[in-house]
Scaffold this active site. Structure first.
Site, mmCIF file in Angstrom:
data_model
loop_
_atom_site.group_PDB
_atom_site.id
_atom_site.type_symbol
_atom_site.label_atom_id
_atom_site.label_comp_id
_atom_site.label_asym_id
_atom_site.label_seq_id
_atom_site.Cartn_x
_atom_site.Cartn_y
_atom_site.Cartn_z
ATOM 1 N N ASN A 50 0.650 3.245 1.119
ATOM 2 C CA ASN A 50 0.723 2.007 0.351
ATOM 3 C C ASN A 50 -0.495 1.141 0.660
ATOM 4 O OD1 ASN A 50 2.111 1.705 2.925
ATOM 5 N ND2 ASN A 50 2.903 -0.260 2.231
ATOM 6 N N ALA A 54 -3.282 -9.312 -1.583
ATOM 7 C CA ALA A 54 -2.795 -10.689 -1.549
ATOM 8 C C ALA A 54 -2.194 -11.092 -2.897
ATOM 9 C CB ALA A 54 -3.927 -11.637 -1.167
ATOM 10 N N ALA A 55 -2.693 -10.534 -3.982
ATOM 11 C CA ALA A 55 -2.070 -10.696 -5.294
ATOM 12 C C ALA A 55 -1.059 -9.555 -5.412
ATOM 13 C CB ALA A 55 -3.109 -10.630 -6.396
ATOM 14 N N TYR A 56 0.166 -9.807 -4.982
ATOM 15 C CA TYR A 56 1.172 -8.759 -4.797
ATOM 16 C C TYR A 56 1.308 -7.752 -5.937
ATOM 17 C CZ TYR A 56 2.729 -11.450 -0.730
ATOM 18 O OH TYR A 56 2.787 -12.113 0.453
ATOM 19 N N CYS A 61 1.962 1.635 -4.348
ATOM 20 C CA CYS A 61 2.834 2.392 -3.450
ATOM 21 C C CYS A 61 2.158 3.687 -3.013
ATOM 22 C CB CYS A 61 4.140 2.725 -4.163
ATOM 23 S SG CYS A 61 5.089 1.291 -4.696
ATOM 24 N N GLU A 63 3.307 6.704 -3.024
ATOM 25 C CA GLU A 63 3.516 7.810 -3.957
ATOM 26 C C GLU A 63 2.482 7.781 -5.080
ATOM 27 O OE1 GLU A 63 7.621 6.422 -2.478
ATOM 28 O OE2 GLU A 63 5.677 5.525 -2.950
ATOM 29 N N CYS A 96 10.179 3.832 -5.428
ATOM 30 C CA CYS A 96 10.626 2.742 -6.301
ATOM 31 C C CYS A 96 10.711 3.260 -7.742
ATOM 32 C CB CYS A 96 9.677 1.550 -6.192
ATOM 33 S SG CYS A 96 8.077 1.802 -6.992
#
Length: 140
Positions: A50, A54-56, A61, A63, A96
């Site tokens: 992963n 900072a910018a989520y 991920c 995968e 996810c």
């Protein structure tokens, strides 16, 4: 390879590659490291980790980084044979929803081994993502 048994030695190289990916995770915000390794149909193993930002929403991920690396190496849909996802979380962590959808682009079904330091469990992509939206839906 024999991937029906989560304890099978057939998984060992994938598990090791996933832990190596885990070591490289960039997770300064969540502190939740994830490693992944996939097996290409020709036998090649590709690892991912992963990568947070900072910018989520810009984060990726493990995968999907493994899938992207494999595609950059020439992997095409139908050439994905198995996947391992590792974390140190006490509960085994499946891909996810977004990752499940991306995986469905490259395999109709897929054995997925979830691993932490104490447990392993085997799932299939079809069980984790029933009724996936795929090219079949686009082509009628």
């Amino acid at each position: 390879m024999y991937f029906n048994d989560p304890q099978s030695h057939a998984w060992d190289a994938l598990v090791e590659a996933a832990w190596q990916g885990w070591e490289h995770a960039h997770a300064p915000y969540s502190k939740f490291h994830v490693g992944a390794a996939l097996l290409r149909a020709g036998g090649g193993i590709v690892a991912g980790c992963n990568v947070e930002n900072a910018a989520y929403p810009s984060s990726l991920c493990a995968e999907r980084t493994a899938i992207c690396a494999a595609v950059a190496q020439g992997m095409k849909p139908g050439e994905l044979s198995a996947l391992v996802v590792v974390t140190e979380a006490p509960t085994l962590t499946p891909p996810c929803g977004a990752c499940r959808q991306v995986l469905a682009e490259f395999a109709d079904d897929l054995p997925i081994l979830l691993v932490n330091r104490h447990h392993r469990t085997l799932h299939s992509l079809a069980d984790l993502l029933p009724h996936a939206f795929t090219v079949r839906n686009l082509n009628g």
